[in-house]
Design a protein around this motif. Structure first.
Motif, PDB file in Angstrom:
ATOM      1  N   PRO A 283       0.785  -1.237   0.000  1.00 44.66           N
ATOM      2  CA  PRO A 283       0.000   0.000   0.000  1.00 44.66           C
ATOM      3  C   PRO A 283       0.819   1.291   0.000  1.00 44.66           C
ATOM      4  O   PRO A 283       0.330   2.332  -0.453  1.00 44.66           O
ATOM      5  N   VAL A 284       2.067   1.245   0.508  1.00 42.37           N
ATOM      6  CA  VAL A 284       2.777   2.502   0.739  1.00 42.37           C
ATOM      7  C   VAL A 284       4.288   2.312   0.627  1.00 42.37           C
ATOM      8  O   VAL A 284       4.802   1.218   0.872  1.00 42.37           O
ATOM      9  N   VAL A 285       4.967   3.385   0.244  1.00 36.86           N
ATOM     10  CA  VAL A 285       6.422   3.455   0.297  1.00 36.86           C
ATOM     11  C   VAL A 285       6.768   4.568   1.278  1.00 36.86           C
ATOM     12  O   VAL A 285       6.095   5.601   1.311  1.00 36.86           O
ATOM     13  N   ARG A 286       7.798   4.328   2.096  1.00 37.53           N
ATOM     14  CA  ARG A 286       8.212   5.308   3.100  1.00 37.53           C
ATOM     15  C   ARG A 286       9.720   5.496   3.041  1.00 37.53           C
ATOM     16  O   ARG A 286      10.457   4.560   2.766  1.00 37.53           O
ATOM     17  N   ALA A 287      10.144   6.722   3.342  1.00 41.79           N
ATOM     18  CA  ALA A 287      11.571   7.038   3.432  1.00 41.79           C
ATOM     19  C   ALA A 287      11.737   8.140   4.471  1.00 41.79           C
ATOM     20  O   ALA A 287      10.792   8.878   4.755  1.00 41.79           O
ATOM     21  N   TRP A 288      12.920   8.241   5.028  1.00 46.06           N
ATOM     22  CA  TRP A 288      13.230   9.257   6.031  1.00 46.06           C
ATOM     23  C   TRP A 288      14.286  10.204   5.485  1.00 46.06           C
ATOM     24  O   TRP A 288      15.172   9.781   4.746  1.00 46.06           O
ATOM     25  N   ALA A 289      14.197  11.455   5.863  1.00 48.25           N
ATOM     26  CA  ALA A 289      15.200  12.455   5.477  1.00 48.25           C
ATOM     27  C   ALA A 289      15.567  13.273   6.698  1.00 48.25           C
ATOM     28  O   ALA A 289      14.692  13.652   7.490  1.00 48.25           O
ATOM     29  N   LEU A 290      16.863  13.526   6.855  1.00 47.38           N
ATOM     30  CA  LEU A 290      17.304  14.395   7.939  1.00 47.38           C
ATOM     31  C   LEU A 290      16.676  15.771   7.768  1.00 47.38           C
ATOM     32  O   LEU A 290      16.617  16.299   6.647  1.00 47.38           O
ATOM     33  N   GLU A 291      16.195  16.319   8.861  1.00 48.55           N
ATOM     34  CA  GLU A 291      15.660  17.672   8.823  1.00 48.55           C
ATOM     35  C   GLU A 291      16.741  18.606   8.322  1.00 48.55           C
ATOM     36  O   GLU A 291      17.879  18.558   8.789  1.00 48.55           O
ATOM     37  N   GLY A 292      16.424  19.420   7.342  1.00 50.78           N
ATOM     38  CA  GLY A 292      17.388  20.351   6.783  1.00 50.78           C
ATOM     39  C   GLY A 292      18.147  19.814   5.581  1.00 50.78           C
ATOM     40  O   GLY A 292      18.889  20.558   4.945  1.00 50.78           O
ATOM     41  N   ASP A 293      17.973  18.534   5.244  1.00 46.90           N
ATOM     42  CA  ASP A 293      18.620  17.975   4.056  1.00 46.90           C
ATOM     43  C   ASP A 293      17.730  18.317   2.857  1.00 46.90           C
ATOM     44  O   ASP A 293      16.933  17.505   2.391  1.00 46.90           O
ATOM     45  N   GLU A 294      17.869  19.548   2.393  1.00 45.08           N
ATOM     46  CA  GLU A 294      16.984  20.066   1.352  1.00 45.08           C
ATOM     47  C   GLU A 294      17.082  19.273   0.051  1.00 45.08           C
ATOM     48  O   GLU A 294      16.077  19.080  -0.631  1.00 45.08           O
TER      49      GLU A 294
ATOM     50  N   ASP B  96      21.809  14.690  18.825  1.00 48.01           N
ATOM     51  CA  ASP B  96      20.620  14.115  18.196  1.00 48.01           C
ATOM     52  C   ASP B  96      20.496  14.520  16.727  1.00 48.01           C
ATOM     53  O   ASP B  96      20.838  15.638  16.344  1.00 48.01           O
ATOM     54  N   LEU B  97      19.993  13.576  15.931  1.00 53.08           N
ATOM     55  CA  LEU B  97      19.658  13.816  14.533  1.00 53.08           C
ATOM     56  C   LEU B  97      18.152  13.656  14.403  1.00 53.08           C
ATOM     57  O   LEU B  97      17.597  12.651  14.847  1.00 53.08           O
ATOM     58  N   VAL B  98      17.494  14.620  13.808  1.00 52.76           N
ATOM     59  CA  VAL B  98      16.042  14.562  13.643  1.00 52.76           C
ATOM     60  C   VAL B  98      15.739  14.257  12.184  1.00 52.76           C
ATOM     61  O   VAL B  98      16.262  14.910  11.274  1.00 52.76           O
ATOM     62  N   GLU B  99      14.903  13.249  11.983  1.00 58.84           N
ATOM     63  CA  GLU B  99      14.476  12.875  10.644  1.00 58.84           C
ATOM     64  C   GLU B  99      12.973  13.060  10.512  1.00 58.84           C
ATOM     65  O   GLU B  99      12.237  12.909  11.482  1.00 58.84           O
ATOM     66  N   ARG B 100      12.545  13.340   9.284  1.00 58.88           N
ATOM     67  CA  ARG B 100      11.114  13.431   8.973  1.00 58.88           C
ATOM     68  C   ARG B 100      10.749  12.319   8.016  1.00 58.88           C
ATOM     69  O   ARG B 100      11.508  11.989   7.102  1.00 58.88           O
TER      70      ARG B 100
END
Length: 162
Positions: free
Chosen positions: A115-126, A152-156
């Motif tokens: 049903p879905v594909v997901r990926a994470w990106a570091l906040e600020g990795d434009e 800490d590293l924040v991902e969205r």
């Protein structure tokens, strides 16, 4: 007019050497030289080799992006549709390799009726966020915090229906 021999294919043993070099180059850009220099490059290579040879589940997939015979990028995807790695060597970016890798992941998920594909990106990795958006993924409304070498590293989360 000749065309470039570019492709995305399933990963095979031996690709782990290129995967490790590409991963470490990407981490060098995002985490810095000091963090990458503290890593054991052989361990990174061996981890990718083990994942190619014996994936965690039979439905996990890894793909290699090739420019002729040379591996210039890779993607790793879980059976659940999480792209856990998608990297292209810095000197080969913006040539379609990332898009071919993303298409290989999404095509695999479509075949499985996922049903879905997901990926994470570091906040600020434009650059990564722009790539994911161009690939049709949107922000998933979830953030996570990981322990990094300098704090800490924040991902969205980014996601799309398949």
């Amino acid at each position: 007019m000749p065309t470039a021999d570019v492709s995305a294919r399933p990963a095979v043993l031996g690709d782990e050497h290129a995967f490790a070099a590409i991963q470490l180059a990407a981490w060098r850009e995002t985490l810095g030289d000091e963090a990458v220099d503290a890593l054991d490059a052989d361990e990174v290579r061996d981890t990718w080799g083990a994942a190619i040879e014996s994936p965690p589940t039979r439905d996990d997939r890894m793909f290699a992006a090739c420019d002729g015979p040379r591996v210039v990028g890779f993607a790793a995807m879980t059976a659940a549709g999480d792209i856990i790695a998608l990297e292209v060597a810095p000197e080969h970016r913006r040539m379609g390799h990332g898009s071919r890798l993303m298409a290989a992941c999404v095509d695999t998920l479509r075949i499985r009726n996922a049903p879905v594909v997901r990926a994470w990106a570091l906040e600020g990795d434009e650059a990564r966020e722009a790539f994911l958006q161009t690939a049709g993924l949107g922000e998933g409304g979830v953030r996570r915090t990981l322990e990094g070498p300098h704090g800490d590293l924040v991902e969205r989360l980014w996601r799309a229906e398949v």
